[in-house]
Design an enzyme around this catalytic site. Structure first.
Site, PDB file in Angstrom:
ATOM      1  N   GLU A  61       0.839  -1.206   0.000  1.00 31.74           N
ATOM      2  CA  GLU A  61       0.000   0.000   0.000  1.00 31.74           C
ATOM      3  C   GLU A  61       0.874   1.257   0.000  1.00 31.74           C
ATOM      4  O   GLU A  61       1.761   1.391   0.851  1.00 31.74           O
ATOM      5  CB  GLU A  61      -0.916  -0.005   1.232  1.00 31.74           C
ATOM      6  CG  GLU A  61      -1.952  -1.119   1.174  1.00 31.74           C
ATOM      7  CD  GLU A  61      -2.514  -1.492   2.551  1.00 31.74           C
ATOM      8  OE1 GLU A  61      -2.284  -0.752   3.518  1.00 31.74           O
ATOM      9  OE2 GLU A  61      -3.167  -2.545   2.639  1.00 31.74           O
ATOM     10  N   LEU A  67      -6.289  -1.702  -0.591  1.00 32.95           N
ATOM     11  CA  LEU A  67      -6.143  -1.776   0.855  1.00 32.95           C
ATOM     12  C   LEU A  67      -6.584  -3.148   1.368  1.00 32.95           C
ATOM     13  O   LEU A  67      -7.704  -3.309   1.869  1.00 32.95           O
ATOM     14  CB  LEU A  67      -6.994  -0.665   1.486  1.00 32.95           C
ATOM     15  CG  LEU A  67      -6.570  -0.169   2.869  1.00 32.95           C
ATOM     16  CD1 LEU A  67      -7.302   1.105   3.207  1.00 32.95           C
ATOM     17  CD2 LEU A  67      -6.707  -1.191   3.942  1.00 32.95           C
ATOM     18  N   GLU A 109      -4.531  -6.593   3.101  1.00 34.58           N
ATOM     19  CA  GLU A 109      -3.290  -7.303   3.389  1.00 34.58           C
ATOM     20  C   GLU A 109      -3.359  -8.776   3.005  1.00 34.58           C
ATOM     21  O   GLU A 109      -2.336  -9.353   2.637  1.00 34.58           O
ATOM     22  CB  GLU A 109      -2.916  -7.140   4.864  1.00 34.58           C
ATOM     23  CG  GLU A 109      -2.396  -5.757   5.234  1.00 34.58           C
ATOM     24  CD  GLU A 109      -3.474  -4.675   5.297  1.00 34.58           C
ATOM     25  OE1 GLU A 109      -4.669  -5.030   5.290  1.00 34.58           O
ATOM     26  OE2 GLU A 109      -3.137  -3.480   5.354  1.00 34.58           O
ATOM     27  N   GLN A 115       2.167  -1.961   5.786  1.00 34.60           N
ATOM     28  CA  GLN A 115       2.437  -0.561   6.143  1.00 34.60           C
ATOM     29  C   GLN A 115       2.883  -0.391   7.599  1.00 34.60           C
ATOM     30  O   GLN A 115       3.783   0.389   7.892  1.00 34.60           O
ATOM     31  CB  GLN A 115       1.214   0.281   5.823  1.00 34.60           C
ATOM     32  CG  GLN A 115       1.535   1.739   5.632  1.00 34.60           C
ATOM     33  CD  GLN A 115       0.410   2.483   4.919  1.00 34.60           C
ATOM     34  OE1 GLN A 115      -0.524   2.950   5.549  1.00 34.60           O
ATOM     35  NE2 GLN A 115       0.500   2.582   3.613  1.00 34.60           N
ATOM     36  N   PHE A 116       2.216  -1.104   8.479  1.00 34.24           N
ATOM     37  CA  PHE A 116       2.621  -1.189   9.884  1.00 34.24           C
ATOM     38  C   PHE A 116       2.385  -2.644  10.302  1.00 34.24           C
ATOM     39  O   PHE A 116       1.389  -3.227   9.886  1.00 34.24           O
ATOM     40  CB  PHE A 116       1.742  -0.288  10.777  1.00 34.24           C
ATOM     41  CG  PHE A 116       2.050   1.186  10.684  1.00 34.24           C
ATOM     42  CD1 PHE A 116       2.832   1.817  11.645  1.00 34.24           C
ATOM     43  CD2 PHE A 116       1.550   1.939   9.635  1.00 34.24           C
ATOM     44  CE1 PHE A 116       3.096   3.175  11.560  1.00 34.24           C
ATOM     45  CE2 PHE A 116       1.821   3.301   9.541  1.00 34.24           C
ATOM     46  CZ  PHE A 116       2.594   3.928  10.518  1.00 34.24           C
ATOM     47  N   ASP A 169       1.150  -3.642  12.835  1.00 29.30           N
ATOM     48  CA  ASP A 169      -0.187  -3.656  13.439  1.00 29.30           C
ATOM     49  C   ASP A 169      -1.290  -3.999  12.429  1.00 29.30           C
ATOM     50  O   ASP A 169      -2.400  -4.349  12.832  1.00 29.30           O
ATOM     51  CB  ASP A 169      -0.485  -2.281  14.034  1.00 29.30           C
ATOM     52  CG  ASP A 169       0.667  -1.747  14.860  1.00 29.30           C
ATOM     53  OD1 ASP A 169       0.543  -1.716  16.083  1.00 29.30           O
ATOM     54  OD2 ASP A 169       1.715  -1.379  14.288  1.00 29.30           O
ATOM     55  N   ILE A 216      -1.003  -6.249   9.906  1.00 32.13           N
ATOM     56  CA  ILE A 216      -0.702  -7.501   9.209  1.00 32.13           C
ATOM     57  C   ILE A 216      -1.783  -8.561   9.437  1.00 32.13           C
ATOM     58  O   ILE A 216      -1.868  -9.542   8.714  1.00 32.13           O
ATOM     59  CB  ILE A 216       0.682  -8.038   9.654  1.00 32.13           C
ATOM     60  CG1 ILE A 216       1.271  -8.974   8.587  1.00 32.13           C
ATOM     61  CG2 ILE A 216       0.608  -8.703  11.019  1.00 32.13           C
ATOM     62  CD1 ILE A 216       2.722  -9.333   8.811  1.00 32.13           C
ATOM     63  N   PRO A 240      -5.057  -8.992   8.955  1.00 32.97           N
ATOM     64  CA  PRO A 240      -5.936  -9.523   7.904  1.00 32.97           C
ATOM     65  C   PRO A 240      -5.209 -10.549   7.028  1.00 32.97           C
ATOM     66  O   PRO A 240      -5.862 -11.359   6.363  1.00 32.97           O
ATOM     67  CB  PRO A 240      -6.310  -8.272   7.089  1.00 32.97           C
ATOM     68  CG  PRO A 240      -6.167  -7.129   8.056  1.00 32.97           C
ATOM     69  CD  PRO A 240      -4.996  -7.515   8.934  1.00 32.97           C
ATOM     70  N   HIS A 273      -0.064   1.696  16.055  1.00 30.24           N
ATOM     71  CA  HIS A 273       1.082   2.046  15.214  1.00 30.24           C
ATOM     72  C   HIS A 273       2.356   1.850  16.025  1.00 30.24           C
ATOM     73  O   HIS A 273       3.325   2.561  15.850  1.00 30.24           O
ATOM     74  CB  HIS A 273       0.989   3.499  14.727  1.00 30.24           C
ATOM     75  CG  HIS A 273      -0.172   3.774  13.826  1.00 30.24           C
ATOM     76  ND1 HIS A 273      -1.455   3.952  14.276  1.00 30.24           N
ATOM     77  CD2 HIS A 273      -0.247   3.903  12.481  1.00 30.24           C
ATOM     78  CE1 HIS A 273      -2.257   4.176  13.252  1.00 30.24           C
ATOM     79  NE2 HIS A 273      -1.555   4.160  12.150  1.00 30.24           N
TER      80      HIS A 273
END
Ligand SMILES: Cc1ncc(C[n+]2csc(CCOP(=O)(O)OP(=O)(O)O)c2C)c(N)n1
Ligand SMILES: Cc1ncc(C[n+]2csc(CCOP(=O)(O)OP(=O)(O)O)c2C)c(N)n1
Ligand SMILES: [Mg+2]
Ligand SMILES: [Mg+2]
Lengths: 325, 370, 325, 370
Positions: free
Chosen positions: C29, C58, C60, C82-83, C85, C87, C89, C129
């Site tokens: 993303e 969007l 994962e 992206q983070f 946090d 991951i 999904p 985050h």
């Protein structure tokens, strides 16, 4: 008291809870018409209707996400995940939502959901119908994790879980769903969460186990009596919160510890038990802590019997521990 | 072989055209109502202005602006009953204001101070107000969508005549939980409204690359219920669409997906620089469709509002925000000991132990714990 | 050698790998036009085109699932989450597919994907985050887990990960993305996976850390020199496979161990380190093993500075361990 | 406000009506081709017969029957190129046979023996055949769907003119990965075919309760590409639909969702008892639409097949299965030491250590390891 199997204990707890409290609702795949693939919910659709026993589409994040919404309203949803192996589509809902809602809202939005999931090996289920991944959930602050090993505890712990105020992952050792019937108190039988059970007293070594490993360890311990080795067996049953006091008390007495679980060793739940001993009972330890576990591989199919901790492997580990140093 | 659904359609526009709306004031919405809506929109905008600045000044840590989406948010919120459940994302400040949540409470959350109902545990704009049925927002995209379904089913089971509303963006339509929530809602005909603010961007990803479906509204067809697209910058059109969806839900007609076509005029958050990915022309085009200006012009055209009155409203909004900031800013951070609360209903022995060690080690607690 | 920040080390590794091998593709993303929210992929879209630097929708599980498919074909996909946090999904794809494909197919379908994810606290990111959940991944057989703590290791470990044969979760300590520049070898610099780094030699106590806790522990160790406490600091950097030999060697020398990580303590990665010591180095241990970690709560926002292990907290723990018994 | 997609539609049938198909043999499919297809369908059926029995006799641990879905599977597989990638679920035995994977290899997988390419690691019917581009099947529903997208994109990047096909059921359309895979495929116009066998049931959940959308095919609209419904028990119609979808994909026209309407005539697996949830009438109705009978009748009607020939085919299929069983059954289980292989490309020191301890403790290994 009635003699029931473990799965009957589960069924009875669900029925009791639903009778006692109209806010208790069930949802999951194949739990209604089919009564659950393991028959945990047998008869409940008929008794309570489809508003309270909901067959869901095939989507675990939908199941858990919907249950979370219901809990936010104030219901007490009990969701079935057909196999623990299939819980991962819901992992985000569990880790990011269910476990954190109370905390992040400053207590405004408690979120009390019970997730029931059959888990563990011994049924020739291969990679995806056998896994024990309790460590994943035990490491998430905000989630309780409970594992019964007897029919009475299945009923008593499930009832306590349903009427608890926090989210609970309730893991059912499917391998002993039917194989080890036992006496179960009638009515509203509750076993408090957060308490371990001394399955057997002993003085030479402390054995820690849960779920389907309890009867395996039990047998191992019994076999060693003849050799004069008296093992204490602690059924942890509440993985979170852990009854640390019971654990330390036992090791302070015996000075030795063997931990048994089906999950792989590396970063498994047993690591926390061993770590606690290294931190808080080091001076009591007379021998290295030993973990008897599944191997650090995915769960196999054809060689399952060699993968799972057996009575023999547990016995040898206990013997070795007692003879050490 | 049947029902080929037609060849893929590509839109010639990088940004979607805004559908036409009726223009007349929806039933039941008086000029006074619309002026009240305008004032809430202005309050949200005034909060945005200061929020962005407070972050730049290091007085708060982060901020998520609503600017450009006030029409969609206020139009939706006003069409609901105060007992309806709201499942927001992190960009729903105007919804919160519209519901009457006190500005001071919002600001305490932005500051993460001792008066913050969330105990300073979340980043700014991740609000939670149980009393207002404004559910706790989180950062992961889409997770609130099935919650709305669960709330709606629970309310129906309890015989309460309310709906729940899930708020989310265009990007969230790609999330797993959009699929879960929409499908469950369809199957159970849950009294829920899926309110999608298509603000054209998911951080740097334009709507056209988020999904190849022509509209987001048509995604409802996959779940067997109605989807509609509405001009999200037309507060009255949004109001009408939500009213209708709400009435259908209450009548047992099931869920509705509403795609409110709007625009995020500011950056994604204070951490973002939109100049990296979008053009000044695009922004200018959408500024010309500003929902605040639009409502103002309508009211002025109808002689229900004067320019002076509008300016007064704006000044009043700014003053209200300034006053609230002044009140909130001196508040101290949460008490350190609260760190260990609300993990569970009661602290476990382990948490008690960690808390005791933590408090003993706190600077100023009277020394080290050995 | 060039002085680079950690994030520049990441960027350089990606560029080197893409130049060297046309099978290396990136997806995630905001990684294309925007160059990544942390700018890890800055400039790469321009250089390699959108077939190899793919901005994704969007989702994962779509990112990881698509990467798995590409890897099955033989490409070497590097996906950005992206983070960390966010991951979850993709957790099902990671646990059920990525980590198990080689095993379940008897080696027919190796599946080499690198997942890069910024992780950890210290940036005022609140619950979502900031999290460190390496233990979740370290407990999954079949997945490697790597965490650099210096710019040189970021480049060297990432290049090794991209050209490894197994799936790798590459965790980037975002708190030190830019704050601690360092010398980085030019060109194809590789650091082998599975090896720990002795960040500092010492004789009195072994300190184990990784990621952003390495500089914190480093500072703590330096501060204790004045008091005559000489701590050895081991940067684990490869959490799976773990360099067990390096770990045991150090503790056999020092007899004392302090483990530092940001994640909550209970069932955290540090539990495995402590467990290994209780199993394999018990007779060397002169003092209880100590874990300095985040608390067993979700990650807070306003009180972040009190939650994360600080130089002060680590120093005190080391002192206490050295003084014990 | 625009595009209301219409009110929710409820089907009066609990089981979906089968759409009409053309009836004429698709271009390029000769009578000989169709006879070959029939023989593969019969081979699959013969394997099912024995698979169910072997499980009941305790000779294998589990079995997943295809019965009823052979038309959909063979029609699809034959329309593909041998280089196209297949991403199967656990019920794709007829696809495997159609691709020419030797019966012996399938049986070794069912037995989990030493000749099993998967080393006895998976439950029966979870096949993997790299050489045939038949990707390893797993149990979690839907996960293979985005894999097909990745394979298709990789092939396109490498300039290979192939497609990939994801096989899944009606239940899988509810999975998260259906949503991910469909959306990614649409966005990137991946050359992929989503082949959904709507066999009316997901264990005990009927299609009508899986989702409220009228057809599964229409779910493609949410992703901006074509979806079509085909009579899955008409092997020729399936063949034609897949051929067309494949041609479109290769030509750069993007993905297609094909809903093959069919029926699972047997239980979900050997662990299931379908009498708990479905009626004998329903089963009888669908038996009357048996794809094997249907193809046979067409061929007989066209004088391309006689009853005797058909019987010979069936006997030959049964004999082939029986011979393969005889060959495979004596094979020993996998070598215990293999337990530790293929976790990683090379065994880690930890795995070496565990393996050594394991081998030393094995019964018959010469005694305990202390
Ligand atoms: C599961 C998940 N993945 C990634 C992110 C990072 N992220 C935060 S906001 C955002 C874009 C959201 O776009 P949209 O849904 O359109 O909402 P908007 O911000 O435009 O209101 C992304 C990718 C996240 N928060 N959650
Ligand atoms: C993620 C997940 N959840 C639940 C299951 C249990 N389960 C196995 S098969 C099945 C039904 C699948 O139905 P469908 O997709 O229609 O395929 P069919 O079996 O009918 O071919 C379910 C619920 C699973 N395998 N994976
Ligand atoms: Mg958006
Ligand atoms: Mg099905």
């Amino acid at each position: 008291m009635t003699e029931l199997t473990l799965i009957q204990g589960v069924n009875q707890a669900l029925r009791e809870a639903m009778k006692a409290d109209p806010d208790v609702v069930l949802l999951g795949e194949d739990i209604g018409v089919n009564g659950g693939v393991f028959r945990a919910t047998e008869g409940l659709l008929k008794e309570f209707g489809e508003d309270r026993v909901m067959d869901t589409p095939l989507n675990e994040s939908g199941i858990v996400g919907t249950a979370v919404g219901m809990a936010l309203y104030g219901l007490k949803p009990v969701a079935e995940i057909q196999f623990l192996d299939f819980i991962y589509p819901a992992f985000d809902q569990i880790v990011s939502e269910l476990a954190k809602l109370r905390y992040r809202s400053g207590g405004q939005f408690p979120c009390h959901v019970v997730l029931r999931a059959p888990y563990g090996g011994g049924i020739k289920g291969g990679l995806y119908h056998s896994q024990s991944t309790e460590q994943l959930f035990a490491s998430i602050p905000g989630l309780k994790v409970v594992v019964p090993s007897t029919p009475a505890d299945a009923k008593g712990l499930l009832l306590s879980s349903i009427f608890d105020e926090d989210p609970v992952l309730f893991l059912e050792p499917k391998r002993i769903y039917r194989s080890l019937p036992g006496e179960v108190p009638d009515g509203d039988h509750r076993v408090p969460l957060g308490t371990a059970r001394v399955a057997r007293e002993g003085s030479d070594v402390s054995v820690f186990a849960y779920g389907a490993m309890v009867p395996v360890a039990q047998q191992a311990c019994q076999g060693l009596d003849a050799q004069g080795i008296h093992a204490e067996l602690i059924d942890l049953r509440s993985l979170v919160p852990l009854d640390e006091a019971a654990l330390l008390r036992s090791v302070e007495k015996t000075g030795r510890a063997v931990i048994v679980h089906e999950a792989p060793r590396f970063c498994g739940y047993g690591a926390e038990i061993a770590a606690l001993l290294a931190e808080k009972a080091l001076y009591s330890l007379k021998a290295p802590v030993v973990r008897v576990t599944g191997y650090d591989t995915p769960f196999p199919y054809a060689l399952e019997h060699l993968y799972l901790p057996s009575v023999d492997r547990v016995s040898r580990a206990i013997e070795r521990t007692v003879r050490a140093a | 072989m049947a029902r080929p659904s037609g060849p893929p359609r590509e839109s010639p526009l990088s940004v979607q055209a805004v559908p036409v709306t009726s223009g007349r004031a929806p039933e039941g919405l008086t000029a006074a109502d619309r002026k009240r809506m305008l004032r809430v929109m202005l309050l949200s905008r005034a909060l945005d202005e200061r929020g962005m600045t407070l972050q730049r000044q290091g007085r708060i840590g982060f901020y998520v602006p609503v600017e450009g989406q006030e029409g969609a948010q206020v139009g939706c919120a006003v069409a609901l009953d105060p007992k309806d459940w709201l499942c927001p994302g992190y960009r729903e400040t105007a919804v919160a204001l519209s519901r009457g949540i006190p500005l001071r409470q919002l600001l305490s959350q932005l500051y993460g101070d001792r008066a913050d109902l969330c105990q300073g545990r979340q980043m700014p704009n991740h609000f939670a107000f149980r009393e207002f049925r404004f559910v706790s927002a989180s950062s992961p995209i889409g997770t609130q969508i099935p919650h709305a379904v669960g709330l709606a089913l629970a309310a129906r089971l309890k015989g309460e005549k309310v709906v729940s509303v899930a708020f989310f963006g265009d990007g969230a339509t790609s999330s797993n939980d959009f699929h879960s929530g929409m499908n469950f809602a369809g199957v159970y005909r849950a009294p829920v409204i899926f309110f999608c603010q298509n603000n054209q961007w998911a951080i740097s990803l334009p709507r056209s690359k988020q999904t190849r479906s022509e509209t987001l509204a048509q995604k409802a067809e996959a779940y067997g219920f109605s989807g509609l697209q509405v001009d999200g910058n037309d507060v009255e059109a949004v109001y009408a669409a939500v009213k209708e969806a709400r009435a259908r839900a209450i009548a047992g007609g099931g869920p509705t997906l509403i795609e409110a076509v709007t625009y995020r005029m500011g950056p994604h958050t204070t951490s973002d620089d939109p100049r990296r990915y979008r053009s000044a022309e695009e922004l200018a085009l959408w500024k010309s469709r500003d929902p605040v200006e639009r409502l103002k012009e309508t009211l002025v055209r109808e002689h229900a509002l004067t320019e002076e009155e509008f300016d007064q409203f704006l000044e009043a909004a700014r003053a209200e925000v300034a006053a609230a900031i002044q009140e909130v800013e001196p508040l101290p951070p949460p008490d350190p000991g609260t760190l260990f609360d609300d993990v569970f209903a009661r602290r476990t022995p382990q948490l008690e132990e960690q808390r005791a060690a933590f408090l003993a080690e706190l600077p100023g607690s009277g020394g080290r714990k050995e």
